[in-house]
Design a protein around this motif. Structure first.
Motif, PDB file in Angstrom:
ATOM      1  N   PRO A  96      -3.826   2.240  -0.723  1.00 44.24           N
ATOM      2  CA  PRO A  96      -4.518   3.379  -1.354  1.00 44.24           C
ATOM      3  C   PRO A  96      -5.438   4.134  -0.409  1.00 44.24           C
ATOM      4  O   PRO A  96      -5.521   5.372  -0.461  1.00 44.24           O
ATOM      5  N   TYR A 100      -3.886   7.038   1.519  1.00 43.59           N
ATOM      6  CA  TYR A 100      -3.753   8.280   0.754  1.00 43.59           C
ATOM      7  C   TYR A 100      -5.118   8.939   0.535  1.00 43.59           C
ATOM      8  O   TYR A 100      -5.244  10.163   0.577  1.00 43.59           O
ATOM      9  N   GLY A 139      -5.884  -0.393   6.187  1.00 41.68           N
ATOM     10  CA  GLY A 139      -4.689   0.300   5.747  1.00 41.68           C
ATOM     11  C   GLY A 139      -3.700   0.584   6.854  1.00 41.68           C
ATOM     12  O   GLY A 139      -2.610   1.093   6.591  1.00 41.68           O
ATOM     13  N   ASN A 141       5.734   0.679   3.718  1.00 40.26           N
ATOM     14  CA  ASN A 141       4.562  -0.185   3.899  1.00 40.26           C
ATOM     15  C   ASN A 141       5.073  -1.439   4.610  1.00 40.26           C
ATOM     16  O   ASN A 141       5.481  -2.414   3.964  1.00 40.26           O
ATOM     17  N   HIS A 186       3.828   4.722  -5.834  1.00 42.51           N
ATOM     18  CA  HIS A 186       2.887   3.633  -6.091  1.00 42.51           C
ATOM     19  C   HIS A 186       2.273   3.132  -4.778  1.00 42.51           C
ATOM     20  O   HIS A 186       2.904   2.363  -4.038  1.00 42.51           O
ATOM     21  N   PRO A 187       1.026   3.541  -4.458  1.00 42.37           N
ATOM     22  CA  PRO A 187       0.344   2.943  -3.309  1.00 42.37           C
ATOM     23  C   PRO A 187       0.207   1.441  -3.520  1.00 42.37           C
ATOM     24  O   PRO A 187       0.106   0.966  -4.666  1.00 42.37           O
ATOM     25  N   CYS A 188       0.190   0.682  -2.428  1.00 39.51           N
ATOM     26  CA  CYS A 188       0.112  -0.770  -2.558  1.00 39.51           C
ATOM     27  C   CYS A 188      -0.626  -1.361  -1.369  1.00 39.51           C
ATOM     28  O   CYS A 188      -0.348  -1.012  -0.217  1.00 39.51           O
ATOM     29  N   ALA A 239       1.780   9.561   5.234  1.00 39.89           N
ATOM     30  CA  ALA A 239       1.919   9.015   3.882  1.00 39.89           C
ATOM     31  C   ALA A 239       2.095  10.125   2.852  1.00 39.89           C
ATOM     32  O   ALA A 239       2.962  10.048   1.965  1.00 39.89           O
ATOM     33  N   GLU A 240       1.271  11.164   2.982  1.00 41.37           N
ATOM     34  CA  GLU A 240       1.353  12.277   2.027  1.00 41.37           C
ATOM     35  C   GLU A 240       2.706  12.972   2.114  1.00 41.37           C
ATOM     36  O   GLU A 240       3.317  13.310   1.101  1.00 41.37           O
ATOM     37  N   GLY A 244       4.345   2.716  -1.594  1.00 37.14           N
ATOM     38  CA  GLY A 244       3.798   3.395  -0.432  1.00 37.14           C
ATOM     39  C   GLY A 244       2.720   2.623   0.306  1.00 37.14           C
ATOM     40  O   GLY A 244       2.513   1.428   0.106  1.00 37.14           O
ATOM     41  N   SER A 245       2.031   3.342   1.150  1.00 36.74           N
ATOM     42  CA  SER A 245       0.965   2.785   1.977  1.00 36.74           C
ATOM     43  C   SER A 245      -0.214   2.334   1.111  1.00 36.74           C
ATOM     44  O   SER A 245      -0.279   2.673  -0.078  1.00 36.74           O
TER      45      SER A 245
END
Length: 333
Positions: free
Chosen positions: A186, A189, A71, A247, A217-219, A196-197, A183-184
């Motif tokens: 998964p 998070y 990540g 990201n 939306h995490p990706c 990220a938060e 976002g970053s």
């Protein structure tokens, strides 16, 4: 290259006297110390690292704990690392790299062995398990990142909450009423990683303040994951007109995926990236972006650490304000 014998000859003393001045191991008259130091300055003599360490009771080495795990986008991490190393050399210090996997044990090992004078820690989680150890450490420490509880710590980072807000405020000012944060990965998070938060918090807070519909939306950091997420976003939110991408590896794949789906950027959809300026400027379509100031953060983290080593008071929290640069990827809705 100037040698210790050259300094001794210039100052009119023995080489051993020069060594004693450097190490502080024997009592030397103030007049002799003054002559030796003047000769060192005039000749440009650079004491051997061992002599400097003896004189200051320091190793002249800093430890940098860097995150090399899933990540994490390594090129951006290395920007921070290069900045720390470069800044440390300006202070005549070297840097020992520790990986995140070594964790608390690795930091304790180098601190207990007196290998390093101080520690810089990256990839800070909101509830980081290393915090009790860092608070009790008999070495100065600086965190690049903010946990929830910063008591007893020295922290520095980009103000990621304000960065998330700035992205939404920019899109809202252009008339966008439905926006998404890509976002970053998964796992970032899931670990509760601070940057990220806080980006997501700022994004959602600004959307609520602006009356804009927003989703996060995490990706995963792959082109395939980016394409799948873009398809899902367009299926679920056909009125989507603005996207923020936090990201770095998938910024350009996201733009390409929207274009492949028939959305013109920025004609139909505006994109804001949170990434280094260089990446935004050299993308195929120059990207409106909030800069990740890795070089400044690394440099200032070292400055804070050196001040702490010198016994100076430093601010417990340093938040760098976000800088949004408008380029070709955003336009009125």
């Amino acid at each position: 290259m100037v040698k210790i014998t050259d300094v001794a000859r210039h100052a009119g003393v023995s080489p051993s006297t020069v060594s004693y001045v450097l190490s502080g191991k024997r009592s030397i008259s103030e007049e002799t110390i003054r002559r030796v130091r003047e000769s060192i300055r005039e000749l440009g003599y650079r004491p051997h690292a061992g002599a400097r360490a003896l004189a200051s009771s320091r190793s002249n080495v800093l430890a940098l704990v860097i995150p090399l795990r899933t990540g994490i986008h390594v090129p951006v991490v290395m920007r921070f690392a290069v900045s720390v190393v470069t800044s440390a050399r300006r202070h005549d210090h070297d840097v020992l790299l520790l990986t995140q996997e070594e964790g608390e044990e690795g930091v304790r090992r180098v601190a207990d062995s007196a290998l390093v004078d101080a520690v810089i820690v990256m990839d800070v989680q909101l509830h980081d398990e290393r915090l009790p150890m860092l608070r009790a450490l008999d070495r100065p420490a600086v965190l690049i990142g903010f946990p929830d509880d910063t008591a007893g710590l020295t922290c520095i980072d980009l103000d990621f909450r304000a960065a998330g807000e700035a992205c939404v405020d920019h899109l809202a000012a252009l008339g966008h009423r439905r926006v998404g944060l890509i976002g970053s990965p998964p796992e970032v998070y899931e670990r509760g990683t601070g940057y990220a938060e806080r980006t997501a918090e700022g994004f959602l807070a600004a959307a609520a303040r602006q009356g804009v519909a927003a989703t996060v939306h995490p990706c995963e950091a792959t082109g395939e994951a980016a394409r799948e997420l873009v398809k899902r976003l367009l299926d679920e939110h056909p009125d989507l007109t603005g996207v923020v991408v936090h990201n770095e590896p998938i910024v350009e794949p996201v733009v390409a995926a929207f274009r492949a789906a028939g959305r013109r950027v920025p004609g139909d959809l505006s994109v804001v990236a949170m990434c280094p300026d260089e990446q935004a400027e050299h993308a195929e379509l120059q990207l409106t972006s909030v800069a990740i100031p890795a070089e400044e953060v690394g440099r200032r983290a070292v400055d804070l650490l050196m001040a702490k080593l010198d016994g100076d008071d430093v601010p417990p929290a340093t938040l760098l304000p976000p800088r949004l640069t408008e380029r070709a990827s955003t336009a009125p809705a």
